[in-house]
Design a protein around this motif. Sequence first.
Motif, PDB file in Angstrom:
ATOM      1  N   ARG A  94     110.217-102.656   5.372  1.00 10.53           N
ATOM      2  CA  ARG A  94     108.881-102.381   4.834  1.00 10.53           C
ATOM      3  C   ARG A  94     108.991-101.648   3.502  1.00 10.53           C
ATOM      4  NH1 ARG A  94     105.654-103.989   8.745  1.00 10.53           N
ATOM      5  NH2 ARG A  94     106.173-103.675  10.917  1.00 10.53           N
ATOM      6  N   ILE A  95     108.048-101.976   2.612  1.00 11.11           N
ATOM      7  CA  ILE A  95     108.014-101.372   1.280  1.00 11.11           C
ATOM      8  C   ILE A  95     106.580-100.987   0.957  1.00 11.11           C
ATOM      9  CG2 ILE A  95     108.288-101.815  -1.203  1.00 11.11           C
ATOM     10  CD1 ILE A  95     110.599-103.684  -0.486  1.00 11.11           C
ATOM     11  N   VAL A  96     106.423 -99.793   0.383  1.00  9.36           N
ATOM     12  CA  VAL A  96     105.140 -99.368  -0.157  1.00  9.36           C
ATOM     13  C   VAL A  96     105.371 -99.112  -1.633  1.00  9.36           C
ATOM     14  CG1 VAL A  96     103.334 -97.609  -0.138  1.00  9.36           C
ATOM     15  CG2 VAL A  96     104.368 -98.346   2.022  1.00  9.36           C
ATOM     16  N   LYS A 105      96.210-110.101  -6.693  1.00  6.01           N
ATOM     17  CA  LYS A 105      96.722-111.358  -6.117  1.00  6.01           C
ATOM     18  C   LYS A 105      96.906-112.454  -7.166  1.00  6.01           C
ATOM     19  CE  LYS A 105      96.776-110.316  -1.682  1.00  6.01           C
ATOM     20  NZ  LYS A 105      98.025-110.177  -0.992  1.00  6.01           N
ATOM     21  N   ASN A 106      96.069-112.452  -8.184  1.00  8.70           N
ATOM     22  CA  ASN A 106      96.077-113.508  -9.190  1.00  8.70           C
ATOM     23  C   ASN A 106      96.983-113.118 -10.361  1.00  8.70           C
ATOM     24  OD1 ASN A 106      95.530-115.345 -11.226  1.00  8.70           O
ATOM     25  ND2 ASN A 106      93.317-115.346 -10.877  1.00  8.70           N
ATOM     26  N   PRO A 107      98.036-113.894 -10.625  1.00  6.30           N
ATOM     27  CA  PRO A 107      98.949-113.543 -11.728  1.00  6.30           C
ATOM     28  C   PRO A 107      98.257-113.502 -13.090  1.00  6.30           C
ATOM     29  CG  PRO A 107      99.694-115.541 -10.599  1.00  6.30           C
ATOM     30  CD  PRO A 107      98.462-115.076  -9.900  1.00  6.30           C
ATOM     31  N   ASP A 108      97.201-114.291 -13.266  1.00  8.46           N
ATOM     32  CA  ASP A 108      96.480-114.280 -14.545  1.00  8.46           C
ATOM     33  C   ASP A 108      95.797-112.937 -14.795  1.00  8.46           C
ATOM     34  OD1 ASP A 108      97.241-116.914 -14.974  1.00  8.46           O
ATOM     35  OD2 ASP A 108      95.400-117.706 -14.058  1.00  8.46           O
ATOM     36  N   LEU A 124     103.251-111.752  -5.156  1.00 11.49           N
ATOM     37  CA  LEU A 124     101.895-111.187  -5.133  1.00 11.49           C
ATOM     38  C   LEU A 124     101.188-111.432  -3.809  1.00 11.49           C
ATOM     39  CD1 LEU A 124     100.698-111.988  -8.754  1.00 11.49           C
ATOM     40  CD2 LEU A 124     101.543-109.819  -7.834  1.00 11.49           C
ATOM     41  N   GLN A 125     101.364-112.590  -3.224  1.00 10.22           N
ATOM     42  CA  GLN A 125     100.689-112.915  -1.970  1.00 10.22           C
ATOM     43  C   GLN A 125     101.306-112.202  -0.759  1.00 10.22           C
ATOM     44  OE1 GLN A 125      97.795-114.522  -2.025  1.00 10.22           O
ATOM     45  NE2 GLN A 125      98.093-114.587  -4.236  1.00 10.22           N
ATOM     46  N   LYS A 126     102.495-111.660  -0.915  1.00  9.58           N
ATOM     47  CA  LYS A 126     103.161-110.988   0.203  1.00  9.58           C
ATOM     48  C   LYS A 126     102.660-109.561   0.397  1.00  9.58           C
ATOM     49  CE  LYS A 126     107.373-113.659  -0.380  1.00  9.58           C
ATOM     50  NZ  LYS A 126     108.826-113.621  -0.512  1.00  9.58           N
ATOM     51  N   PHE A 127     102.058-108.989  -0.634  1.00  7.53           N
ATOM     52  CA  PHE A 127     101.611-107.603  -0.583  1.00  7.53           C
ATOM     53  C   PHE A 127     100.152-107.497  -0.157  1.00  7.53           C
ATOM     54  CE2 PHE A 127     105.480-106.651  -2.711  1.00  7.53           C
ATOM     55  CZ  PHE A 127     105.692-105.298  -2.565  1.00  7.53           C
ATOM     56  N   VAL A 128      99.845-106.429   0.570  1.00  8.33           N
ATOM     57  CA  VAL A 128      98.478-106.104   0.963  1.00  8.33           C
ATOM     58  C   VAL A 128      98.084-104.860   0.179  1.00  8.33           C
ATOM     59  CG1 VAL A 128      96.995-105.333   2.855  1.00  8.33           C
ATOM     60  CG2 VAL A 128      98.754-107.064   3.273  1.00  8.33           C
ATOM     61  N   THR A 141      99.740-104.662  10.113  1.00 10.94           N
ATOM     62  CA  THR A 141     100.931-105.490  10.318  1.00 10.94           C
ATOM     63  C   THR A 141     101.676-105.809   9.027  1.00 10.94           C
ATOM     64  OG1 THR A 141      99.590-107.487  10.197  1.00 10.94           O
ATOM     65  CG2 THR A 141      99.965-106.554  12.396  1.00 10.94           C
ATOM     66  N   ALA A 142     101.244-105.252   7.925  1.00 12.32           N
ATOM     67  CA  ALA A 142     101.833-105.576   6.621  1.00 12.32           C
ATOM     68  C   ALA A 142     103.260-105.060   6.502  1.00 12.32           C
ATOM     69  CB  ALA A 142     100.975-105.014   5.501  1.00 12.32           C
ATOM     70  N   ARG A 143     104.104-105.861   5.898  1.00 10.62           N
ATOM     71  CA  ARG A 143     105.470-105.418   5.562  1.00 10.62           C
ATOM     72  C   ARG A 143     105.514-104.805   4.174  1.00 10.62           C
ATOM     73  NH1 ARG A 143     109.807-109.854   6.199  1.00 10.62           N
ATOM     74  NH2 ARG A 143     111.075-108.085   5.574  1.00 10.62           N
ATOM     75  N   TYR A 144     104.627-105.297   3.313  1.00 11.43           N
ATOM     76  CA  TYR A 144     104.634-104.870   1.907  1.00 11.43           C
ATOM     77  C   TYR A 144     103.226-104.430   1.532  1.00 11.43           C
ATOM     78  CZ  TYR A 144     108.856-107.700   2.175  1.00 11.43           C
ATOM     79  OH  TYR A 144     110.067-108.242   2.555  1.00 11.43           O
ATOM     80  N   VAL A 145     103.122-103.180   1.082  1.00  8.71           N
ATOM     81  CA  VAL A 145     101.813-102.593   0.745  1.00  8.71           C
ATOM     82  C   VAL A 145     101.865-102.079  -0.676  1.00  8.71           C
ATOM     83  CG1 VAL A 145     100.145-100.793   1.335  1.00  8.71           C
ATOM     84  CG2 VAL A 145     101.409-101.980   3.145  1.00  8.71           C
TER      85      VAL A 145
END
Length: 145
Positions: A94-96, A105-108, A124-128, A141-145
């Motif tokens: 897990r990473i914060v 979420k949007n790279p633009d 980008l889509q992996k992070f909450v 349940t997030a692994r990446y925040v």
Amino acid sequence: MSEPLSVSIVGASGYTGGELLRLLLDHPHVQVQQVTSERNAGNFVHFTHPNLRGRTKFQFVSASELEPADLIFLCLPHGGAMGKIEHYAGLAERIVDLSADFRLKNPDDYVRWYGKAHSNPAWLQKFVYGLPELQREALATARYV
């Protein structure tokens, strides 16, 4: 009682890293494992954060010396995590990330708001986004925040 969570802080010499360390030192379910700073590697943490004198004997290590942990907090300047996220993900389940590197979420939107393209848009889509008022269920349940 379960084992404490092993935690490392990358970029612990800055304000957010120092405050996070201060809070985690007193957390009953956390064991701080390592704190990194490239500029201060080898120095005691209390030289940079005098408020922690007498509370910890940690010395900063270089990020290249980072060992696996249950959780890694990234307290790097904006742009510092996006290019190294694969490396950090290989060291912790897990990473914060406390920067803005994975906030949108949007790279633009990175070009619009930060003036440069995101160097690792696949992540980008992996992070909450860590705002419980909006993301409570996803954060559970997030692994990446």
